[in-house]
Design an enzyme around this catalytic site. Structure first.
Site, PDB file in Angstrom:
ATOM      1  N   THR A 115       0.854  -1.200   0.000  1.00 39.91           N
ATOM      2  CA  THR A 115       0.000   0.000   0.000  1.00 39.91           C
ATOM      3  C   THR A 115       0.883   1.241   0.000  1.00 39.91           C
ATOM      4  OG1 THR A 115      -1.792  -1.156   1.136  1.00 39.91           O
ATOM      5  CG2 THR A 115      -1.786   1.244   1.315  1.00 39.91           C
ATOM      6  N   ASN A 149      -6.213  -9.473  -7.618  1.00 45.59           N
ATOM      7  CA  ASN A 149      -6.360 -10.097  -6.307  1.00 45.59           C
ATOM      8  C   ASN A 149      -7.755 -10.688  -6.129  1.00 45.59           C
ATOM      9  OD1 ASN A 149      -6.713  -7.108  -6.334  1.00 45.59           O
ATOM     10  ND2 ASN A 149      -7.723  -7.501  -4.394  1.00 45.59           N
ATOM     11  N   GLN A 184       0.180  -9.796  -6.354  1.00 44.68           N
ATOM     12  CA  GLN A 184      -0.271 -11.194  -6.515  1.00 44.68           C
ATOM     13  C   GLN A 184       0.470 -11.906  -7.646  1.00 44.68           C
ATOM     14  OE1 GLN A 184      -2.244 -12.535  -4.328  1.00 44.68           O
ATOM     15  NE2 GLN A 184      -3.270 -10.790  -3.364  1.00 44.68           N
ATOM     16  N   SER A 226       4.439  -7.041  -2.029  1.00 47.36           N
ATOM     17  CA  SER A 226       4.175  -7.202  -0.601  1.00 47.36           C
ATOM     18  C   SER A 226       4.725  -8.548  -0.154  1.00 47.36           C
ATOM     19  CB  SER A 226       2.665  -7.157  -0.358  1.00 47.36           C
ATOM     20  OG  SER A 226       2.402  -7.326   1.006  1.00 47.36           O
ATOM     21  N   HIS A 258       3.992 -10.327   2.597  1.00 48.91           N
ATOM     22  CA  HIS A 258       3.169 -11.294   3.348  1.00 48.91           C
ATOM     23  C   HIS A 258       2.341 -12.212   2.452  1.00 48.91           C
ATOM     24  CE1 HIS A 258      -0.919  -9.217   3.527  1.00 48.91           C
ATOM     25  NE2 HIS A 258      -0.179  -8.174   3.224  1.00 48.91           N
ATOM     26  N   THR A 295      13.917   4.188  10.273  1.00 46.61           N
ATOM     27  CA  THR A 295      14.838   3.076  10.535  1.00 46.61           C
ATOM     28  C   THR A 295      14.308   1.809   9.866  1.00 46.61           C
ATOM     29  OG1 THR A 295      15.367   4.106  12.629  1.00 46.61           O
ATOM     30  CG2 THR A 295      16.028   1.797  12.362  1.00 46.61           C
ATOM     31  N   CYS A 338      -9.608  -6.828   1.262  1.00 41.40           N
ATOM     32  CA  CYS A 338      -9.392  -5.385   1.382  1.00 41.40           C
ATOM     33  C   CYS A 338     -10.583  -4.574   0.888  1.00 41.40           C
ATOM     34  CB  CYS A 338      -8.160  -4.957   0.585  1.00 41.40           C
ATOM     35  SG  CYS A 338      -6.701  -5.892   0.994  1.00 41.40           S
TER      36      CYS A 338
HETATM   37  N1  PLP Z   1      -2.227  -4.828  -4.017  1.00 36.81           N
HETATM   38  C1  PLP Z   1      -2.810  -6.029  -4.130  1.00 36.81           C
HETATM   39  C2  PLP Z   1      -3.096  -6.577  -5.493  1.00 36.81           C
HETATM   40  C3  PLP Z   1      -3.132  -6.771  -2.990  1.00 36.81           C
HETATM   41  O1  PLP Z   1      -3.703  -7.977  -3.112  1.00 36.81           O
HETATM   42  C4  PLP Z   1      -2.842  -6.218  -1.715  1.00 36.81           C
HETATM   43  C5  PLP Z   1      -3.232  -6.927  -0.490  1.00 36.81           C
HETATM   44  O2  PLP Z   1      -4.099  -7.758  -0.476  1.00 36.81           O
HETATM   45  C6  PLP Z   1      -2.212  -4.960  -1.662  1.00 36.81           C
HETATM   46  C7  PLP Z   1      -1.919  -4.289  -2.831  1.00 36.81           C
HETATM   47  C8  PLP Z   1      -1.844  -4.340  -0.356  1.00 36.81           C
HETATM   48  O3  PLP Z   1      -0.709  -4.973   0.175  1.00 36.81           O
HETATM   49  P1  PLP Z   1      -0.231  -4.639   1.670  1.00 36.81           P
HETATM   50  O4  PLP Z   1      -1.082  -5.457   2.569  1.00 36.81           O
HETATM   51  O5  PLP Z   1       1.214  -5.052   1.718  1.00 36.81           O
HETATM   52  O6  PLP Z   1      -0.407  -3.189   1.857  1.00 36.81           O
END
Ligand code: PLP
Length: 374
Positions: free
Chosen positions: A70, A146, A176, A196, A198, A234, A317
C-alpha cells in the site's frame, strides 16, 4: 484447518520467522549506527536486498523497502509523478491501494482515466491504449487481479504505451504476481513495480517498490535519509531478513505448473456442480473465484469455517459494504457478486486438502440451499 485464503495473507515460513526472531533478539542494532555490529546489520540489509533482487529479476539498487505494498503504491501516485502534469490512466481492476490514490488525485483536480475490464477480468488493452495520449503522466495496471487471479499482459501494455507516449511512466501492482508468475521485473518494461512480502511466506508489514534505474522520485517519507533518501525511517531489519528468507524459499518450493493443474481440478469440481468460474483462463494459478448459486458467500464462508476450511469472499481489502467494484466491472450482477467466493492457494497447498475443501464447500452450499428451500 485447511487454509485457502492465501491471497489475503500467508503463514510465515518457519525459517523466515526464525530469521526475524534472530534479528530482533540477537542482531537488533540500528543499521544506521557506525559501530561494528551495527554495520553488520546494515550489511545484512544489503545482502537481503540482493537476494530479493535476484528472486524478482531486478538490480538491488532498484529496490527500496517500504512498510507494505500500500505504501509502495501510494509512493508512486503521490511522489512518483513529480512535477509532470497530465492525465493518469488506471484499469478498473486495481486494488483499492491504487484506486483510492487515483480518487484522491481526482479530488485534487487530476484527470483520471479508467480503462474498462473485459468480461474475462483483464484490462481491455485497446481501450486502455485509447485513453493514453501525449499528456499521459502515469499508467498503472495491476499485474494479477487479487479478486480473480487473472493476469494482465504488462509487458505488452508497457510496449504499447511507450509507442504512443515515450515519457509516460508505467507502474504495475505486482503483489499477486511477483515471483509466482516467474516474470522478471526488468523484462516487463515498467518504471515502478510494487510487492508485498506477506503474500510470499513473510510477515505482514514489509514490502518494496521497484524504481527503474535512472528514475528520480521524491520521497513519501522524509527524515534520516534511509533507503538512499527515498524512504526515511529506521529499516525494519527483522522483517527485511524474513522477507529475503521467505522469497528464496518460496521460489524454491513454488511450482506454477502444479498449482495451475490443481486450480484446474478445482475449477472442474465447481463448474460440474453448477458454479460459474469467474475470469478467463489467463490465470496465475493461485486464485480461483467462483459464484456458488443460491448461496451468500458470507454465509458459506462461515459455514465452511465451522467445518475447518478457511476461504475468502472477494477481496479482504474491499469490504462487502462497498460492494465488489472489480467483479462489478467484469459485468457480474450484484446477485452473482454476493455469491462469489475466493479460494487462493500457496506453494505448500496440498492437493488432497484443496480437493477435500472443495467437497466441503459444495456440501455446505447444498445444505444452505435446502435450508432456504431452494
Ligand atoms: N495490491 C494487491 C493486489 C493486494 O492484493 C494487496 C493486499 O491484499 C495490496 C496491494 C496491499 O498490500 P499490503 O497489505 O502489503 O499493503
Amino acid at each position: 484447518m485447511i487454509y485457502l485464503d492465501n491471497a489475503a495473507t500467508t503463514r510465515v515460513f518457519d525459517n523466515a520467522a526464525r530469521a526475524a526472531s534472530f534479528s530482533m533478539t540477537d542482531d537488533y542494532f540500528n543499521p544506521n549506527s557506525t559501530y561494528k555490529c551495527a554495520v553488520s546489520v546494515n550489511n545484512e540489509i544489503e545482502r537481503a536486498r540482493r537476494t530479493i533482487a535476484a528472486a524478482v529479476g531486478a538490480r538491488a539498487d532498484e529496490l527500496i523497502f517500504t512498510s507494505c505494498a500500500t505504501e509502495a503504491n501510494n509512493t508512486v501516485f503521490l511522489c512518483g509523478i513529480k512535477n509532470r502534469k497530465g492525465n493518469i490512466v488506471i484499469s478498473a481492476g486495481e486494488h483499492s491501494s491504487v484506486y483510492e490514490c487515483a480518487r484522491l488525485l481526482k479530488n485534487r483536480g487530476s484527470d483520471i482515466r479508467i480503462a474498462p475490464l473485459t468480461n474475462g477480468g483483464a484490462v481491455d488493452v485497446d481501450e486502455l491504449i485509447n485513453l493514453v495520449d501525449a499528456d499521459t503522466a502515469l499508467v498503472s495496471v495491476i499485474h494479477v487481479s487479487n479478486e480473480t487471479g487473472v493476469v494482465n499482459p504488462i509487458g505488452e501494455i508497457a510496449g504499447a504505451v511507450r509507442k504512443k507516449n515515450k515519457s509516460a511512466l508505467i507502474h504495475s501492482d505486482g503483489v499477486q504476481g511477483a515471483v509466482k508468475l516467474g516474470e522478471p521485473i526488468d523484462r516487463l518494461g515498467v518504471d515502478y513495480y510494487s510487492i508485498s512480502a506477506h503474500k510470499l511466506g513473510a510477515p505482514k508489514g514489509i514490502g518494496l517498490l521497484y524504481i527503474r534505474d535512472g528514475l528520480n522520485i521524491a520521497p513519501l517519507l522524509c527524515g534520516g535519509g534511509q533507503e538512499r533518501g527515498l524512504r526515511s525511517g529506521t529499516q525494519n531489519t527483522p522483517y527485511i531478513s524474513a522477507f529475503s528468507s521467505a522469497i528464496a524459499e518460496f521460489k524454491q518450493r513454488a511450482n506454477r505448473e502444479k498449482t495451475i493443474a490443481l486450480r484446474d481440478e478445482l475449477c472442474e469440481c465447481f463448474s460440474s456442480n453448477g458454479c460459474k468460474i469467474v475470469g478467463s483462463d489467463e490465470n496465475s494459478g493461485y486464485i480461483l473465484c467462483t459464484c456458488v448459486p443460491g448461496v451468500k458467500a458470507e454465509i458459506l464462508q462461515n459455514s465452511v469455517y465451522d467445518r475447518g476450511v478457511i476461504i475468502g469472499k472477494g477481496s479482504a481489502c474491499s469490504g462487502s459494504s462497498r460492494g465488489n467494484r472489480v467483479l462489478g466491472a467484469m459485468g457480474l450482477s450484484s446477485v452473482e457478486i454476493e455469491s462469489c467466493i475466493r479460494i487462493s492457494l500457496f506453494c505448500d497447498t496440498l492437493r488432497d486438502d484443496a480437493l477435500a475443501a472443495a467437497e466441503i464447500i459444495l456440501d455446505a452450499a447444498k445444505t444452505i440451499r435446502s435450508r432456504n428451500g431452494k
